[in-house]
Write an enzyme that holds these catalytic residues in place. Structure first.
Site, PDB file in Angstrom:
ATOM      1  CE  LYS A  18     -13.680  -2.914  -2.575  1.00 13.77           C
ATOM      2  NZ  LYS A  18     -14.704  -2.476  -3.500  1.00 13.77           N
ATOM      3  CE  LYS A  24      -4.228 -10.032  -3.550  1.00 15.09           C
ATOM      4  NZ  LYS A  24      -4.121  -9.664  -2.138  1.00 15.09           N
ATOM      5  CE  LYS A  74      -4.370  -1.704   1.494  1.00 19.39           C
ATOM      6  NZ  LYS A  74      -5.264  -2.030   2.558  1.00 19.39           N
TER       7      LYS A  74
HETATM    8  P1  TYM Z   1      -9.774  -9.693   3.228  1.00 19.72           P
HETATM    9  O1  TYM Z   1     -11.076  -9.104   3.646  1.00 19.72           O
HETATM   10  O2  TYM Z   1      -8.875  -8.852   2.356  1.00 19.72           O
HETATM   11  O3  TYM Z   1     -10.009 -11.044   2.479  1.00 19.72           O
HETATM   12  C1  TYM Z   1     -10.848 -12.043   3.023  1.00 19.72           C
HETATM   13  C2  TYM Z   1     -10.316 -13.408   2.678  1.00 19.72           C
HETATM   14  O4  TYM Z   1     -10.248 -13.555   1.254  1.00 19.72           O
HETATM   15  C3  TYM Z   1      -8.957 -14.019   0.888  1.00 19.72           C
HETATM   16  N1  TYM Z   1      -8.603 -13.501  -0.450  1.00 19.72           N
HETATM   17  C4  TYM Z   1      -8.139 -14.273  -1.445  1.00 19.72           C
HETATM   18  N2  TYM Z   1      -7.902 -15.598  -1.510  1.00 19.72           N
HETATM   19  C5  TYM Z   1      -7.449 -16.089  -2.692  1.00 19.72           C
HETATM   20  N3  TYM Z   1      -7.234 -15.317  -3.787  1.00 19.72           N
HETATM   21  C6  TYM Z   1      -7.456 -13.985  -3.771  1.00 19.72           C
HETATM   22  N4  TYM Z   1      -7.266 -13.261  -4.872  1.00 19.72           N
HETATM   23  C7  TYM Z   1      -7.932 -13.409  -2.549  1.00 19.72           C
HETATM   24  N5  TYM Z   1      -8.259 -12.149  -2.173  1.00 19.72           N
HETATM   25  C8  TYM Z   1      -8.669 -12.237  -0.876  1.00 19.72           C
HETATM   26  C9  TYM Z   1      -8.026 -13.457   1.947  1.00 19.72           C
HETATM   27  O5  TYM Z   1      -6.824 -14.173   2.013  1.00 19.72           O
HETATM   28  C10 TYM Z   1      -8.877 -13.618   3.195  1.00 19.72           C
HETATM   29  O6  TYM Z   1      -8.757 -14.892   3.742  1.00 19.72           O
HETATM   30  N6  TYM Z   1      -6.966  -9.088   7.272  1.00 19.72           N
HETATM   31  C11 TYM Z   1      -8.023  -9.897   6.682  1.00 19.72           C
HETATM   32  C12 TYM Z   1      -9.286  -9.930   7.533  1.00 19.72           C
HETATM   33  C13 TYM Z   1      -9.037 -10.373   8.926  1.00 19.72           C
HETATM   34  C14 TYM Z   1      -8.727 -11.703   9.340  1.00 19.72           C
HETATM   35  C15 TYM Z   1      -8.599 -11.629  10.771  1.00 19.72           C
HETATM   36  C16 TYM Z   1      -8.552 -12.914   8.663  1.00 19.72           C
HETATM   37  C17 TYM Z   1      -9.082  -9.593  10.023  1.00 19.72           C
HETATM   38  N7  TYM Z   1      -8.816 -10.325  11.126  1.00 19.72           N
HETATM   39  C18 TYM Z   1      -8.285 -12.753  11.491  1.00 19.72           C
HETATM   40  C19 TYM Z   1      -8.234 -14.046   9.409  1.00 19.72           C
HETATM   41  C20 TYM Z   1      -8.103 -13.961  10.818  1.00 19.72           C
HETATM   42  C21 TYM Z   1      -8.368  -9.304   5.333  1.00 19.72           C
HETATM   43  O7  TYM Z   1      -8.205  -8.139   5.114  1.00 19.72           O
HETATM   44  O8  TYM Z   1      -8.963 -10.185   4.516  1.00 19.72           O
END
Ligand code: TYM
Length: 356
Positions: free
Chosen positions: A200, A197, A118
């Protein structure tokens, strides 16, 4: 201490409500949530505190949180089997974040890819963005989670969590359980319409509940190479094929792979097949979503019940951590340890019952 295989499975994961879920979210994470909700005790939450680092309009954030809950239930998350809640409904986690913050080396956060990416893209970094992995660690540790189903991009954050838990345990006794990530091979890194990848931030998503006409347009614009049509092609590593493989049946996937290897086809054909397979794959969830949308009170009741269960669990862990580090006056000096039977699990690429 119990071995990893004998430890009770405690699953936890979170997802940000920053817009409609895309295929990366579904195939990397949500599909695992649903699969694992019957395998053990499962906690899933909507990470609105994390979303605050990007969503600054209150009414929009509220709507996004509600929509995220509707989406998850429509996709198969069963609130009778898993605890579904909103992150900010459990304030215990923010206190736990502070306790962890006091054992977090700055360098550890500076090395986190999500933060570095970022910053490279010129996003102004505030302390919320920088300390994001510490809140995420508290999210995980507060529920004594053993397994965290995620996509590949979150693995480093889970390693940070293990580091912080290890340091805290070293200083104050056996307080936290060390979790491990769980990934699925076919969905760990879902490509976007441009081959990077899916994210958004890169504006390359296919959304799960997207308007079909808008989605068709996006699919027809998926980038492809310019090799002549009659040339045989390797389906492996081709992002259009990878996307098709996610929503196609096994037979369709094999037939498409053969077509690639034989050559003599146009990418337009593949795109048309992808449009059709995607519509079919998500049709059931789409219908359930339309029904759930008509009953917002039901969704809010699910989230309220989930928050009550989640708070009880997080409260017990916070109490353990407070007492261990000397915050609870008058409490026993012997710090309580993590529950027996929970193992300090090892990191691994796949977990019990990992798919594909
Ligand atoms: P977030 O909201 O960005 O994404 C949610 C989940 O989707 C997965 N993901 C993907 N998996 C495969 N290919 C992709 N292109 C792809 N894009 C997104 C992410 O790996 C994720 O599992 N920080 C986390 C949210 C969070 C969290 C936690 C997760 C907050 N606290 C505790 C696990 C445990 C996040 O921003 O995910």
């Amino acid at each position: 201490m119990a071995t990893e295989s004998s430890a009770p499975l405690r699953v936890l994961s979170g997802i940000q409500p920053t817009g409609r879920f895309h295929w990366g979210n579904y195939f990397g994470a949500i599909r695992q949530y649903i699969e694992l909700q019957s395998a053990g005790d499962a906690y899933y939450f909507i990470a609105d505190l994390h979303a605050l680092t990007t969503v600054r309009e209150p009414a929009r954030l509220r709507a996004l949180v509600h929509d995220a809950a509707v989406d998850l239930v429509a996709l198969g998350l069963d609130p009778d089997r898993a605890t579904l809640f909103v992150q900010s409904d459990v304030p215990e986690v923010t206190e736990l974040t502070w306790l962890l913050m006091t054992v977090t080396p700055m360098g550890l956060l500076e090395r986190c890819h999500a933060y570095k990416d970022k910053k490279t893209r010129g996003v102004a970094a505030d302390a919320g963005l920088f300390t994001y992995p510490v809140l995420m660690s508290a999210d995980i540790l507060a529920y004594d989670a053993t397994v965290v189903p995620v996509g590949e991009d979150q693995v480093q954050h889970i390693e940070v969590c293990r580091d912080l838990a290890g340091t805290f345990n070293h200083l104050y006794g056996d307080v936290f359980i060390l979790p491990r990530p769980r990934l699925v091979e076919a969905g760990a890194r879902v490509p976007g319409t441009d081959g990077q990848k899916m994210s958004k931030s890169y504006d390359n998503t296919l959304d799960v509940f997207e308007d079909p006409a808008a989605q068709k347009k996006k699919i027809m614009r998926i980038t492809t190479d310019s090799r002549p049509m009659d040339q045989p092609k390797d389906p492996l590593g081709d992002h259009l094929f990878d996307l098709f493989a996610l929503v196609a049946t096994d037979e369709e996937r094999e037939a498409m792979a053969d077509l690639y290897r034989r050559g003599g086809f146009g990418y337009g054909e593949v795109k048309k097949a992808l449009v059709e397979a995607a519509a079919r794959f998500f049709a059931g969830a789409r219908a359930r979503r339309a029904e759930l949308e008509r009953d917002p009170a039901r969704i809010e009741a699910i989230l309220a019940a989930g928050a009550a269960r989640a708070r009880a669990q997080a409260g017990a862990v916070l109490d353990r951590a407070r007492r261990a580090c000397g915050l609870a006056r008058g409490a026993s000096t012997a710090p309580p340890t993590a529950p027996r039977g929970h193992a300090a699990a090892q990191p691994g690429r796949t977990g019990p019952g990992a798919t594909r």
